[in-house]
Design an enzyme around this catalytic site. Structure first.
Site, PDB file in Angstrom:
ATOM      1  N   GLU A  85      30.126 -15.788 -17.453  1.00 11.35           N
ATOM      2  CA  GLU A  85      31.632 -16.024 -17.955  1.00 11.35           C
ATOM      3  C   GLU A  85      32.496 -15.236 -17.010  1.00 11.35           C
ATOM      4  O   GLU A  85      33.839 -15.462 -16.985  1.00 11.35           O
ATOM      5  CB  GLU A  85      31.881 -15.678 -19.279  1.00 11.35           C
ATOM      6  CG  GLU A  85      30.990 -16.835 -20.189  1.00 11.35           C
ATOM      7  CD  GLU A  85      31.244 -16.355 -21.766  1.00 11.35           C
ATOM      8  OE1 GLU A  85      31.532 -15.482 -22.126  1.00 11.35           O
ATOM      9  OE2 GLU A  85      30.972 -17.451 -22.459  1.00 11.35           O
ATOM     10  N   GLU A 116       8.739  -9.203 -22.037  1.00 12.32           N
ATOM     11  CA  GLU A 116       9.389  -8.281 -22.505  1.00 12.32           C
ATOM     12  C   GLU A 116       8.470  -6.837 -22.716  1.00 12.32           C
ATOM     13  O   GLU A 116       8.993  -5.743 -22.744  1.00 12.32           O
ATOM     14  CB  GLU A 116       9.934  -8.382 -23.699  1.00 12.32           C
ATOM     15  CG  GLU A 116       9.189  -8.420 -25.022  1.00 12.32           C
ATOM     16  CD  GLU A 116       9.933  -8.810 -26.120  1.00 12.32           C
ATOM     17  OE1 GLU A 116      10.152  -8.019 -27.275  1.00 12.32           O
ATOM     18  OE2 GLU A 116      10.587  -9.928 -26.463  1.00 12.32           O
TER      19      GLU A 116
END
Length: 248
Positions: A85, A116
């Protein structure tokens, strides 16, 4: 000794929502909303650390450095979201703020099993981005113990880069190794262990502050106007016209 998963604040059972499955729909959403009301207060307690991180990020930007987020699952997605963004909002190069998620781009929409839990994968991901001492690394993990994030932070520290940790558990492994630890303790989730809820919302709030305040400090905002917004659609073209009128 590091806490077991069952001992983590984010994994505890919330007594207030223990019978949420027996509630009416209105009662159900009220319970969730009651838990959400606690988030801003938790973030507020971390404002001094957030401010320190903002100053470090702005200084890095001013010197040509970049901001990297790393995380897994929800945490990784939030980092990628905030990074994505920044170009349309502040007119910056997409390289300036980048989000890395364990398992790569595919993990944005589908879990990549085992990614992960790797202590070395983040080093590989960061090396491919030419991460260096001039950059800043923000590790995001609600539990504060995700191996992918810890491995990335340790790699960044070896290079001499400033490191920031965003987690939602007291005295986490992440908080112990970063230069700046931001730890909004949001407590037990409405659904046990579902950190996409309160922990995720707190994380989103923190990341919003980090990039927004840093961009303000380097001159991307005048007053409270986004003077570098990219006019890529009708709404933004109209907004840019209004901004220009106000600044004329």
């Amino acid at each position: 000794m590091e806490n077991t998963f069952a001992e983590l604040t984010t994994e505890k059972i919330n007594p207030a929502t223990a019978h949420i499955d027996e509630c009416s729909t209105l009662e159900m959403v009220k319970l969730i909303n009651d838990e959400d009301k606690k988030i801003a207060a938790a973030v507020e307690k971390t404002l001094p650390e957030i401010a320190r991180a903002v100053d470090a990020i702005a200084e890095s930007f001013s010197g040509g450095g970049r901001l990297f987020y790393i995380g897994a699952g929800t945490s990784g997605r939030l980092g990628v979201l905030d990074a994505s963004e920044c170009p349309p909002t502040f007119g910056v190069n997409p390289e300036m703020v980048q989000g890395l998620i364990a398992g790569g781009v595919g993990a944005l929409i589908r879990a990549v099993e085992g990614a992960e839990d790797s202590l070395t994968l983040a080093e590989k991901d960061l090396t491919e981005k030419n991460f260096c001492a001039a950059d800043i690394l923000v590790g995001i993990t609600a539990s504060g113990r995700t191996p992918y994030v810890l491995g990335g932070i340790n790699f960044a520290k070896k290079l001499g880069a400033i490191t920031v940790g965003v987690s939602c558990v007291e005295n986490s492994a992440l908080a112990k190794i970063v230069d700046i630890a931001i730890t909004p303790v949001t407590g037990a989730e409405a659904l046990t262990g579902s950190t996409r809820m309160k922990a995720g919302t707190a994380t989103k709030m923190v990341l919003n502050m980090l990039t927004t305040a840093a961009m303000i400090k380097i001159g991307k905002v005048r007053g409270n106007l986004m003077i570098c917004v990219q006019a890529t659609n009708e709404k933004l073209r109209d907004r840019l016209k209004r901004i220009n009128k106000l600044l004329a």
